[in-house]
Structure formats: C-alpha cells, structure tokens
Design a protein around this motif. Structure first.
Motif: not given
Length: 234
Positions: A205-213
């Motif tokens: 999830e942490k990486v998913r947020y980063f990718i979205k940003d």
C-alpha cells in the motif's frame, strides 16, 4: 454606444444572477473538498517537497526498475516497462545491474553520462531522460555508440521526453527504431500508463500511494504537447 455595451447592459440582471449562482456552487464545492480532504488530502503530494530536476526523476525510475529495490515488488516494474517495447531485438531474462550516470567509457568522449543504464551482460538498455533540457551535440549518437560497443547489436536506446519526440542529436534514429534498437517515449501518456498498470498490480500500500503521487506529478507537470507528439510519430 457599442453593440457589446448594449448587449451587456440589457442583460445585467441575468449576468448578475449567473455569477451569483457560480459563486454559490464554487463555495459549496470548496467546502465539500475541505471536508473530504480531512480523510483524502487530495492536494497533498510528496513531490511538492522534492526539487524538479532530471536527477530526481532518473533516480526514481532506476529504483523502480531495480528488481531488488526497496519497493519489494520484484520484477513487476521492470516486466511492465519492457512490455512497452514490442519490437525488442532480444528478450532479457534475470536481474539486470541498474546504474545511474553511466560513463561512456568505451568511447573517446568518455565524459558523457547515460542517465540510466541496465545491463544483463549480453543485453543492455540506455535511457536518456530529457524532461526539460535540450540535447547536446551528438549526445544520443554517442550513447548509441557506447551501447553498440558494449552489447554489439543486443541493446535498446530509449529517449524519454515530455512529448515522445525523436531526438535530434543522432542522424539514423529512424533506422535504429525499425531495427528495434531505439525507441522514443513520453512521460505522458507512456510512462504515466506504465505507472498505472504497475499500481494495479502492486501489493504494498505504501508503494501504491507513492506511485499515485508520481503518476499525478507526471500528469500535471510533464504532460507534453500532443500535437507535436503526434506529428513526430507520423
């Protein structure tokens, strides 16, 4: 009195009513956004606190393409990245060595630096990242010569720009593209779509947020002129 003045003068009440309505709906929308942002923080992005430069972008891309990177997703990003290039002359397997600012040590002009360099031993990829700066004389030509000397014909030279245009610093780019040794891609939509595909498969999830940003940053800051892009792809 001009026709425009007469027209406006005769519709003052209607115009005032229209702008009053617009002001009301904008205030309602702003208030709704403020309430939602307590949970969603829709305007917050880590990239607002990071300097806009090629080195930062190259580092992010290199980290994502590293199969043993801290993202913990193995070869997900690399696999989806390679899938973008249908005419690859070689299908690499295993984990590449990923390097930043890779020196053109096999050329007489050894002071050049390839932004991102991937090596599987028998196959290599060089990525030149050009979101803002102009090309230097013979820059892509030298990068192509370095890859050719290093990997013979088993390489791919990628030119990444805001519009996906062909580079100007190499005369035989069209021929190399047909041979599957060169490709020009854009930050948007090409790299953006890659990130979205990876986000859909990412389990952290942490990486998913980063990718979205990161994808949002590309969409709002590195979205090129599609007219130019389309004319270059003809």
């Amino acid at each position: 009195m001009s026709n425009v003045s007469v027209l406006i003068g005769s519709n003052t009440a209607e115009l005032q009513s229209f702008f009053n309505s617009m002001e009301y709906y904008l205030s309602v929308s702003k208030a709704a956004k403020q309430r939602l942002d307590k949970e969603l923080a829709s305007s917050f992005s880590v990239f607002d606190y990071v300097s806009d430069n090629e080195t930062m972008l190259s580092r992010i891309l290199a980290d994502l393409l590293t199969t043993t990177g801290s993202h913990g997703q193995g070869d997900l990003f690399l696999k989806e990245f390679l899938a973008m290039f249908k005419s690859l002359s070689f299908s690499p397997t295993g984990d590449p060595v990923v390097s930043l600012e890779y020196a053109t040590r096999l050329l007489q002009n050894f002071n050049r630096r390839i932004d991102i360099h991937l090596s599987w031993g028998g196959f290599g990829i060089g990525i030149e990242n050009k979101p803002w700066a102009l090309e230097q004389d013979d820059q892509l030509k030298d990068y192509n010569d370095q890859l050719k000397n290093e990997f013979n014909d088993n390489y791919l030279l990628i030119f990444l720009s805001t519009t996906g245009r062909a580079p100007q610093s190499i005369p035989n780019w069209g021929e190399l593209t047909k041979q599957g040794k060169a490709a020009a891609i854009s930050f948007y939509p090409d790299l953006y779509d890659w990130l979205i595909r990876c986000r859909q498969q990412c389990e952290a999830e942490k990486v998913r947020y980063f990718i979205k940003d990161f994808a949002d940053y590309i969409q709002y800051n590195l979205k090129g002129d599609f007219t130019v892009q389309e004319s270059n792809n003809v």
